[in-house]
Design an enzyme around this catalytic site. Structure first.
Site, mmCIF file in Angstrom:
data_model
loop_
_atom_site.group_PDB
_atom_site.id
_atom_site.type_symbol
_atom_site.label_atom_id
_atom_site.label_comp_id
_atom_site.label_asym_id
_atom_site.label_seq_id
_atom_site.Cartn_x
_atom_site.Cartn_y
_atom_site.Cartn_z
ATOM 1 N N THR A 1 0.830 -1.212 0.000
ATOM 2 C CA THR A 1 0.000 0.000 0.000
ATOM 3 C C THR A 1 0.858 1.252 0.000
ATOM 4 O OG1 THR A 1 -1.903 -1.059 1.052
ATOM 5 C CG2 THR A 1 -1.695 1.320 1.327
ATOM 6 N N GLN B 1 1.407 -9.341 -6.174
ATOM 7 C CA GLN B 1 0.936 -10.711 -6.359
ATOM 8 C C GLN B 1 1.794 -11.506 -7.339
ATOM 9 O OE1 GLN B 1 -1.243 -12.509 -4.811
ATOM 10 N NE2 GLN B 1 -2.213 -10.942 -3.558
ATOM 11 N N SER C 1 5.854 -6.604 -1.773
ATOM 12 C CA SER C 1 5.430 -6.660 -0.370
ATOM 13 C C SER C 1 5.965 -7.918 0.289
ATOM 14 C CB SER C 1 3.900 -6.647 -0.286
ATOM 15 O OG SER C 1 3.463 -6.777 1.061
ATOM 16 N N GLY C 2 6.521 -7.762 1.501
ATOM 17 C CA GLY C 2 7.149 -8.878 2.189
ATOM 18 C C GLY C 2 6.188 -9.971 2.626
ATOM 19 N N HIS C 3 5.011 -9.592 3.119
ATOM 20 C CA HIS C 3 4.151 -10.618 3.712
ATOM 21 C C HIS C 3 3.431 -11.474 2.676
ATOM 22 C CE1 HIS C 3 -0.089 -8.986 3.425
ATOM 23 N NE2 HIS C 3 0.580 -7.909 3.116
ATOM 24 N N THR D 1 13.031 6.763 10.764
ATOM 25 C CA THR D 1 14.052 5.788 11.141
ATOM 26 C C THR D 1 13.782 4.451 10.459
ATOM 27 O OG1 THR D 1 14.322 6.846 13.303
ATOM 28 C CG2 THR D 1 15.141 4.593 13.074
ATOM 29 N N CYS E 1 -8.098 -6.525 1.365
ATOM 30 C CA CYS E 1 -8.205 -5.085 1.567
ATOM 31 C C CYS E 1 -9.586 -4.547 1.216
ATOM 32 C CB CYS E 1 -7.146 -4.354 0.739
ATOM 33 S SG CYS E 1 -5.467 -4.696 1.283
#
Length: 379
Positions: free
Chosen positions: A70, A178, A198-200, A236, A322
């Site tokens: 996102t 995807q 995206s990592g997840h 950070t 989502c």
């Protein structure tokens, strides 16, 4: 438990969790701190960026670590729009984008930007000629996903990239959340200026991601502050997240050839069984990405089927996580021209490299029994 909702999120790999924990415990100093301890964190961050770039076959300075799909999509789209609005305000996309793209563009419309939403065919694929014909002198961005998150449809991004190359004043953004690890894409060779990961979605952690920003691509940042991440994402850095994401990228890269073929075999088994099931309509095209199978059961509420399967610890979904709590109708299926009884009754089954044939067998039997039970109740 049989988990078949991998397009919503994947189970973190134990090696990824270990990487995150070790980095958090040992390298907790702020990479921006001037003392040697902060310097060690900065060196590790630089190393993670280089490793990510090597795995994606791009330049180190083209990697921007983000919090996920996102943020990456919003930074790419709004960043281009706000930075280049003085020479154009027109953006091209499709009717089947992820909510993080669709809503970002709707937000820009409120600021006066002109958005062209291109239609798709019955398989959810946009026409390359439609994209070409939609380009105007004031077009500054084309944003089109690689793999659709509901249907698994593969967009012709390489062909669109060739068109984008002919217009050096516009940029091409690809949402590859995807697609990565499921459908090969050579980012640096496909005319792509911006690409979201995206990592997840690849057995990494939530809150991690990458935005590829081609060298020379100027963006207006969404966050202002300490000028981290090449002045594009102040704040950070999530060092442990970045290191764990690189571990996930590496693991996926090592397994992708065998993993893709394995999922394709499972998808074929699903299709063969689903074709035989009365009252079930298959929405996913045959040439789709190997990890998604979307079906409709007209006349039945998908949430009821999901609940009945969930009681048996079998987990699937309706559409994009989502947007699953919004309107019952799938915007994607409606855009493909399907009737409402089909677009409101969709189910999404999504696979992973570790999904087994036995799990598919058990799931299909459970789904068949669930539909039979509901038919008896409805009669």
């Amino acid at each position: 438990m049989i988990y078949l909702d991998n397009s919503a999120t994947t189970k973190p790999d134990p090696a990824v969790l270990e990487s995150f924990q070790q980095t958090s415990g040992r390298f907790f100093a702020n990479p921006s701190s001037l003392h040697p301890f902060g310097g060690e964190s900065e060196k590790l961050l630089t190393k993670a960026k280089k490793q990510a770039a090597d795995l994606l076959h791009v330049q180190d300075e083209e990697i921007v670590f983000t919090s996920g799909g996102t943020e990456g999509n919003n930074l790419a789209i709004k960043g281009i729009a706000l930075e280049h609005q003085t020479r154009g305000n027109h953006i091209i996309t499709t009717d089947v984008e992820h909510p993080s793209v669709d809503e970002a563009l709707k937000g820009l419309e409120q600021l006066g930007f002109e958005i062209t939403y291109l239609p798709v065919d019955e398989n959810g694929v946009v026409s390359v000629s439609d994209v070409k014909n939609a380009i105007k002198d004031k077009t500054i961005l084309i944003s089109i996903m690689h793999v659709n998150n509901e249907l698994g449809s593969i967009q012709p991004v390489q062909e669109i990239g060739e068109i984008a190359k002919e217009h050096p004043k516009l940029f091409f953004h690809v949402d590859n959340v995807q697609g990565f690890g499921k459908v090969p894409l050579k980012i640096a060779e496909s005319g792509i200026d911006l690409c979201t990961l995206s990592g997840h979605k690849i057995h990494g952690l939530k809150g991690t991601g990458i935005l590829y920003v081609k060298q020379g691509t100027a963006l207006f940042p969404l966050f202002h502050g300490g000028n981290q991440e090449q002045n594009l994402r102040s704040g950070t850095e999530n060092l442990a997240g970045a290191v764990s994401l690189v571990r996930a990228l590496r693991l996926i890269s090592e397994r992708k050839c065998e993993g893709i073929e394995h999922m394709r075999g499972l998808q074929r088994q699903l299709r063969e069984r689903l074709i035989e099931m009365e009252g079930v309509e298959i929405n996913t095209p045959e040439d789709a990405a190997p990890h998604i199978m979307n079906v409709s059961v007209p006349g039945m509420k998908p949430e009821v089927i999901i609940h009945m399967l969930g009681v048996q610890e079998i987990y699937i979904s309706t559409k994009s996580a989502c947007s699953s709590k919004q309107s019952d109708e799938s915007k994607i299926l409606a855009a493909c021209g399907h009737e409402k009884d089909r677009s409101v009754s969709a189910l999404r089954i999504s696979l992973a490299y570790d999904t087994t044939e036995e799990e598919i067998h058990v799931f299909m039997n459970a789904l068949s029994e669930t539909i039979d039970q509901l038919k008896t109740i409805l009669e």
